[in-house]
Design an enzyme around this catalytic site. Structure first.
Site, PDB file in Angstrom:
ATOM      1  CB  CYS A 110     -23.876 -10.463 -27.173  1.00  0.00           C
ATOM      2  SG  CYS A 110     -24.933 -11.929 -27.165  1.00  0.00           S
ATOM      3  CB  CYS A 113     -28.202 -13.223 -29.572  1.00  0.00           C
ATOM      4  SG  CYS A 113     -27.977 -13.572 -27.819  1.00  0.00           S
ATOM      5  CB  SER A 114     -28.446  -8.397 -29.619  1.00  0.00           C
ATOM      6  OG  SER A 114     -29.750  -8.945 -29.555  1.00  0.00           O
TER       7      SER A 114
END
Lengths: 205, 247
Positions: A110, A113-114
């Site tokens: 990603c 982000c996460s």
């Protein structure tokens, strides 16, 4: 962990005091209760976590038709299994599984982000959130995987999946050789979060 | 341009972290729990009312906007949950739930006496709603009629929409061409309206395949493909991209 900047000596003690002060104020002001944070953490210990993903992968190893259904319609296939309630819950509303094969290795990233499939994998480990990983995996996945101790042969295609919208991804690793006699429960123990995101493969114990 | 949106492909970074822990210090678990409670208690969700005083919206988009608004050098300086602690504390101060002065003062108290207990209080209904949110989630999928402009195999151009405070379009894909790999069923909203960036309303989402040698000419590894899930607003026909370039 590599620290490139200067930090206060009491970095962790200060953050610990600050987050405790924040939690105390939120309890006092009626935003949350004195049990809220523990309730959340307990949920990730017992109900949403990589133990669910391991069950899904082990089933896919023993039942190739299930594996096909899992890749074709991930939520529907997961719903067949007796997993805790909430497998389509927070951060798992729309999931997609991709399966490794002798000529394909999948890696989930990603870059923004996460994004991570909470119900089946729990919370993202630090490596997944590392800005260096997020940068480099998009251009040089083979070099990155080598740093995780995984050498992917040049003849094997690597597919890198960047989760930029609302679908959460995971990998079905290949069943390791030499595991023919193992029960499904024994197979589950061979499945790690890293193998289900593609920075490792499953290995026989 | 925000560097946080352009991480993919940066060079000269050195080795990756192979740290497999989710939390590297115990305090990090507390800010994660607070964030998840805020998500669950956010008033736009169709969940039962509770006595919680939380009455302002908090979603992933708010957390991400906070991280993306940081000076990029601070973004890389702070560890993952340090960014959360800063962003979430700031949110509670900015929205009038707490003051900076009381947070600083209480931080001092817990700093000098770390074992001092938390206050005890709260209605059980609040925690029930938090669990209900985790179990039910918050699906962005909407049952609305939308037009699918592309089908599997089509070549598409990736737009270079104006970056404002937040985007779901990775910088390294802007102005590139890709091939539709999957057309997802239905339409997907985003957590907030991103303004001129263009996502928020329900729209199709495509999985698009990119050729690394197009993304990083003469500078990509061999035998790999990169795929990204992209909202329809970020994708256009190659002819449309040509026309807007010529205009």
């Amino acid at each position: 962990m590599i620290d490139r900047f200067h930090y206060r000596q009491d970095r962790e003690a200060y953050s610990a005091a600050r987050v405790k002060a924040l939690e105390a104020l939120l309890i006092k002001k009626g935003v949350i209760t004195d049990r809220t944070v523990d309730t959340v953490l307990d949920f990730f210990e017992t109900r949403m976590g990589p133990f669910n993903g391991a069950k899904i992968v082990a089933r896919a190893w023993v039942d190739p038709a299930f594996k096909d259904r899992l890749v074709a319609d991930t939520p529907k296939a997961i719903a067949e299994l007796q997993l805790p309630e909430g497998m389509a819950g927070a951060e798992g509303e729309h999931m997609r599984a991709v399966a490794n094969a002798p000529d394909v290795h999948n890696l989930i990233i990603c870059t923004l982000c996460s994004c991570y499939p909470w119900p089946v994998l729990g919370l993202p480990p630090y490596w997944y959130k590392d800005p260096t990983f997020r940068s480099r995996a998009a251009r040089e996945p083979r070099a990155v995987l080598t740093e995780f101790g995984l050498a992917v042969p040049d003849a094997v295609e690597i597919k890198v999946w960047d989760s930029s919208a609302q679908i959460r991804w995971f990998v079905v690793p290949e069943r390791p050789a030499g595991t023919d006699g193992l029960s499904e429960a024994e197979l589950e123990a061979l499945v790690t979060p890293e193998a289900m995101m593609g920075v490792a493969v499953a290995r026989a114990a | 341009m925000k560097l946080q949106h352009y991480l993919g492909g940066l060079e000269g970074l050195g080795p990756v972290s192979t740290e497999t822990r989710v939390f590297v210090d115990v305090w990090e678990t507390r800010i994660f729990g607070i964030h998840t409670a805020m998500m669950a208690l956010s008033p736009q969700l169709p969940l039962p009312e509770t006595p919680s005083t939380f009455n302002t919206i908090w979603t992933w988009a708010d957390l991400r906007k906070g991280a993306e608004s940081l000076n990029p050098f601070d973004y890389f300086r702070f560890r993952y949950y340090e960014k959360w602690l800063g962003g979430i504390s700031g949110y509670f101060i900015d929205n009038g739930y707490i003051t900076a002065e009381e947070l600083d003062a209480l931080t001092e108290e817990y700093y000098s006496e770390p074992s001092k207990p938390l206050p005890g209080a709260g209605d059980e209904a609040i925690d029930q709603r938090v669990v209900q949110y985790l179990v039910e989630g918050d699906s962005p999928k909407r049952d609305v009629t939308v037009t699918f402009e592309f089908k599997v195999g089509d070549t598409v151009a990736i737009r270079n929409v104006p970056t404002v405070e937040h985007t779901r379009l990775p910088g390294f894909l802007r102005n590139k061409f890709g091939t539709i790999e999957t057309v997802y069923d239905g339409a997907y909203t985003y957590l907030c309206d991103t303004g001129p960036d263009g996502v928020g309303a329900a729209m199709p989402v495509y999985c698009v395949r990119f050729e690394p040698s197009d993304l990083w000419p003469d500078n990509a590894e061999k035998n790999f493909s990169l795929y990204a899930d992209l909202y329809a607003h970020y994708v256009e026909a190659p002819e449309a991209a040509e026309a807007s370039k010529a205009a």
